[in-house]
Design a protein around this motif. Structure first.
Motif, PDB file in Angstrom:
ATOM      1  N   PRO A  89      -7.405  -3.397  -4.705  1.00 28.01           N
ATOM      2  CA  PRO A  89      -7.651  -3.860  -3.429  1.00 28.01           C
ATOM      3  C   PRO A  89      -7.710  -2.725  -2.450  1.00 28.01           C
ATOM      4  CG  PRO A  89      -5.514  -4.746  -3.890  1.00 28.01           C
ATOM      5  CD  PRO A  89      -6.105  -4.067  -5.170  1.00 28.01           C
ATOM      6  N   THR A  90      -8.647  -2.668  -1.405  1.00 30.94           N
ATOM      7  CA  THR A  90      -8.536  -1.494  -0.530  1.00 30.94           C
ATOM      8  C   THR A  90      -8.755  -1.935   0.686  1.00 30.94           C
ATOM      9  OG1 THR A  90     -11.030  -1.464  -0.483  1.00 30.94           O
ATOM     10  CG2 THR A  90      -9.914  -0.141  -2.213  1.00 30.94           C
ATOM     11  N   GLY A  91      -8.654  -0.985   1.819  1.00 29.91           N
ATOM     12  CA  GLY A  91      -8.848  -1.061   3.048  1.00 29.91           C
ATOM     13  C   GLY A  91      -7.506  -1.068   4.103  1.00 29.91           C
ATOM     14  N   THR A  92      -7.599  -1.242   5.344  1.00 33.45           N
ATOM     15  CA  THR A  92      -6.471  -1.354   6.240  1.00 33.45           C
ATOM     16  C   THR A  92      -6.036  -2.698   6.532  1.00 33.45           C
ATOM     17  OG1 THR A  92      -7.183   0.910   7.252  1.00 33.45           O
ATOM     18  CG2 THR A  92      -5.592  -0.461   8.493  1.00 33.45           C
ATOM     19  N   LEU A  93      -4.619  -2.812   6.218  1.00 36.13           N
ATOM     20  CA  LEU A  93      -4.271  -4.248   6.591  1.00 36.13           C
ATOM     21  C   LEU A  93      -3.332  -4.000   7.776  1.00 36.13           C
ATOM     22  CD1 LEU A  93      -3.433  -7.234   5.519  1.00 36.13           C
ATOM     23  CD2 LEU A  93      -1.274  -6.272   4.743  1.00 36.13           C
ATOM     24  N   PRO A 118      -1.937   1.459  -3.812  1.00 37.68           N
ATOM     25  CA  PRO A 118      -2.282   2.877  -3.368  1.00 37.68           C
ATOM     26  C   PRO A 118      -3.407   2.851  -2.311  1.00 37.68           C
ATOM     27  CG  PRO A 118      -2.687   2.977  -5.530  1.00 37.68           C
ATOM     28  CD  PRO A 118      -2.288   1.760  -5.477  1.00 37.68           C
ATOM     29  N   GLU A 119      -4.653   2.032  -2.450  1.00 37.59           N
ATOM     30  CA  GLU A 119      -5.635   1.868  -1.585  1.00 37.59           C
ATOM     31  C   GLU A 119      -5.577   1.324  -0.598  1.00 37.59           C
ATOM     32  OE1 GLU A 119      -7.931   4.112  -2.976  1.00 37.59           O
ATOM     33  OE2 GLU A 119      -6.828   4.595  -4.344  1.00 37.59           O
ATOM     34  N   ILE A 120      -4.690   0.536  -0.192  1.00 41.80           N
ATOM     35  CA  ILE A 120      -4.282  -0.025   1.151  1.00 41.80           C
ATOM     36  C   ILE A 120      -3.470   0.472   1.984  1.00 41.80           C
ATOM     37  CG2 ILE A 120      -3.397  -2.445   2.184  1.00 41.80           C
ATOM     38  CD1 ILE A 120      -3.998  -3.817  -0.641  1.00 41.80           C
ATOM     39  N   GLN A 136      -7.182  -9.651  18.662  1.00 47.18           N
ATOM     40  CA  GLN A 136      -6.629  -8.252  18.500  1.00 47.18           C
ATOM     41  C   GLN A 136      -7.071  -7.614  16.815  1.00 47.18           C
ATOM     42  OE1 GLN A 136      -3.143  -7.026  20.076  1.00 47.18           O
ATOM     43  NE2 GLN A 136      -2.991  -8.882  21.458  1.00 47.18           N
ATOM     44  N   GLY A 137      -7.725  -8.427  16.127  1.00 46.31           N
ATOM     45  CA  GLY A 137      -8.058  -7.881  14.994  1.00 46.31           C
ATOM     46  C   GLY A 137      -6.789  -7.555  13.732  1.00 46.31           C
ATOM     47  N   ILE A 138      -5.802  -8.899  13.860  1.00 42.73           N
ATOM     48  CA  ILE A 138      -4.755  -8.795  13.008  1.00 42.73           C
ATOM     49  C   ILE A 138      -5.089  -9.545  11.794  1.00 42.73           C
ATOM     50  CG2 ILE A 138      -2.397  -9.226  12.917  1.00 42.73           C
ATOM     51  CD1 ILE A 138      -2.207  -8.459  15.972  1.00 42.73           C
ATOM     52  N   ASP A 139      -4.827  -8.952  10.501  1.00 39.92           N
ATOM     53  CA  ASP A 139      -4.940  -9.865   9.266  1.00 39.92           C
ATOM     54  C   ASP A 139      -3.827 -10.743   8.955  1.00 39.92           C
ATOM     55  OD1 ASP A 139      -7.411  -8.326   8.418  1.00 39.92           O
ATOM     56  OD2 ASP A 139      -6.064  -6.613   8.619  1.00 39.92           O
ATOM     57  N   LEU A 140      -2.416 -10.385   9.664  1.00 34.31           N
ATOM     58  CA  LEU A 140      -1.402 -11.147   9.048  1.00 34.31           C
ATOM     59  C   LEU A 140      -0.418 -11.120   9.867  1.00 34.31           C
ATOM     60  CD1 LEU A 140      -0.363 -12.908   6.601  1.00 34.31           C
ATOM     61  CD2 LEU A 140       0.475 -10.495   5.650  1.00 34.31           C
ATOM     62  N   LYS A 284      -6.883  -7.668   0.354  1.00 36.92           N
ATOM     63  CA  LYS A 284      -5.663  -7.033   0.986  1.00 36.92           C
ATOM     64  C   LYS A 284      -4.742  -7.736   1.304  1.00 36.92           C
ATOM     65  CE  LYS A 284      -8.108  -6.274   5.461  1.00 36.92           C
ATOM     66  NZ  LYS A 284      -8.734  -5.219   6.327  1.00 36.92           N
ATOM     67  N   THR A 285      -5.221  -8.758   2.208  1.00 37.61           N
ATOM     68  CA  THR A 285      -3.977  -9.765   2.646  1.00 37.61           C
ATOM     69  C   THR A 285      -3.540 -10.647   1.931  1.00 37.61           C
ATOM     70  OG1 THR A 285      -5.518  -9.825   4.669  1.00 37.61           O
ATOM     71  CG2 THR A 285      -4.041 -11.737   4.498  1.00 37.61           C
TER      72      THR A 285
END
Length: 298
Positions: A89-93, A118-120, A136-140, A284-285
């Protein structure tokens, strides 16, 4: 609307410049600028303020990119799944928790999470305010409270219990707390937060509860400051187990009236994981939720 153009706009925002995004993609900056202009024309909204020296996201652009970011990530992940190429899984959490919980519980387990995924990239927003996840674009989010209500998806992370504690120095100076009613004669350290009253509730082995109206000279807006005040002998505190376990074990704090459970709100409190009620859960979440439950033993 081309997903590549959306991804390009997100990259420009992350890099803070068209030139930066162009370097990452090995493209000519003019090509990136044309793609952005085409996307803005299609939307009918300017996403960025652009000058020869500076680029900044417009208010409309920030709101738009917050919402499309997770969608683009999910579309890319779905495409990778379709061809069997996705391995990690990738991206910014982006996740939020109270100042104390982020410091004491989230940050210590991040090295293990980073090694496993390592990709998060993880952005931790420490705040004692209940931030709007969608706005505010918050995932969790991690919330410490009775079971939250509303349109967010909620999952229990771990139960919490509150302990009545004081430092040895304070008890030596002010005397023992032998019964709960003795609290009326002590300095009690309280929260300066909305919804938190000066009434501490206690329950023993039965179902009967006792309410104690506490007073004291000091109030604090977050649990870390209140914990340190208790360590320094400023008074008696009611603090969560995950915050005081080590202090109790090391003798920096002493638990009082151990046969009672205390609370400032309701007895059935816990740490809950909340995330926006979308029709999908980004990978990612999902892996962060599973990792936290594994780490804290929900």
């Amino acid at each position: 609307m081309d997903v590549r153009d959306l991804n390009l706009a997100l990259l420009v925002q992350a890099q803070g410049s068209i030139a930066g995004a162009a370097r990452v993609l090995d493209l000519d900056p003019s090509s990136v600028s044309r793609s952005l202009s085409a996307l803005e024309a299609e939307l009918g909204v300017r996403l960025f303020h652009r000058t020869t020296r500076k680029l900044s996201t417009t208010e409309e652009g920030a709101a738009f990119l917050r919402r499309v970011g997770p969608l683009v990530e999910e579309m890319q992940a779905a495409a990778q799944d379709a061809v069997g190429t996705r391995q990690q899984p990738t991206g910014t959490l982006r996740m939020t928790a109270s100042v104390a919980f982020a410091s004491q519980k989230i940050v210590p387990v991040l090295p293990a999470f980073a090694e496993r995924y390592p990709e998060i990239s993880v952005e931790v927003i420490s705040s004692d305010a209940n931030l709007d996840l969608v706005e505010q674009g918050i995932d969790l989010a991690v919330r410490l409270a009775p079971a939250p209500k509303g349109d967010l998806v909620c999952s229990k992370l771990m139960t919490t219990r509150y302990h009545l504690v004081a430092s040895p120095a304070y008890l030596e100076r002010r005397g023992a707390v032998e019964t709960l009613n003795d609290l009326c004669d002590h300095d009690c350290l309280r929260y300066a937060l909305p919804g938190i009253s000066n009434v501490w509730r206690f329950r023993g082995t039965g179902t009967t509860s006792l309410d104690v109206n506490v007073t004291g000279r000091h109030k604090f807006s977050n649990a870390l400051a209140l914990l340190e005040a208790a360590r320094q002998g400023l008074g008696v505190a009611l603090l969560a187990d995950w915050l005081v376990t080590q202090d109790l074990a090391d003798g920096r704090l002493i638990e009082l009236c151990m046969d009672h459970i205390g609370t400032m709100t309701e007895f059935e409190t816990a740490a809950y994981l909340l995330f926006p009620n979308r029709s999908y859960l980004p990978e990612k979440t999902r892996v962060m939720i599973e990792f936290l439950k594994e780490s804290f033993g929900a």
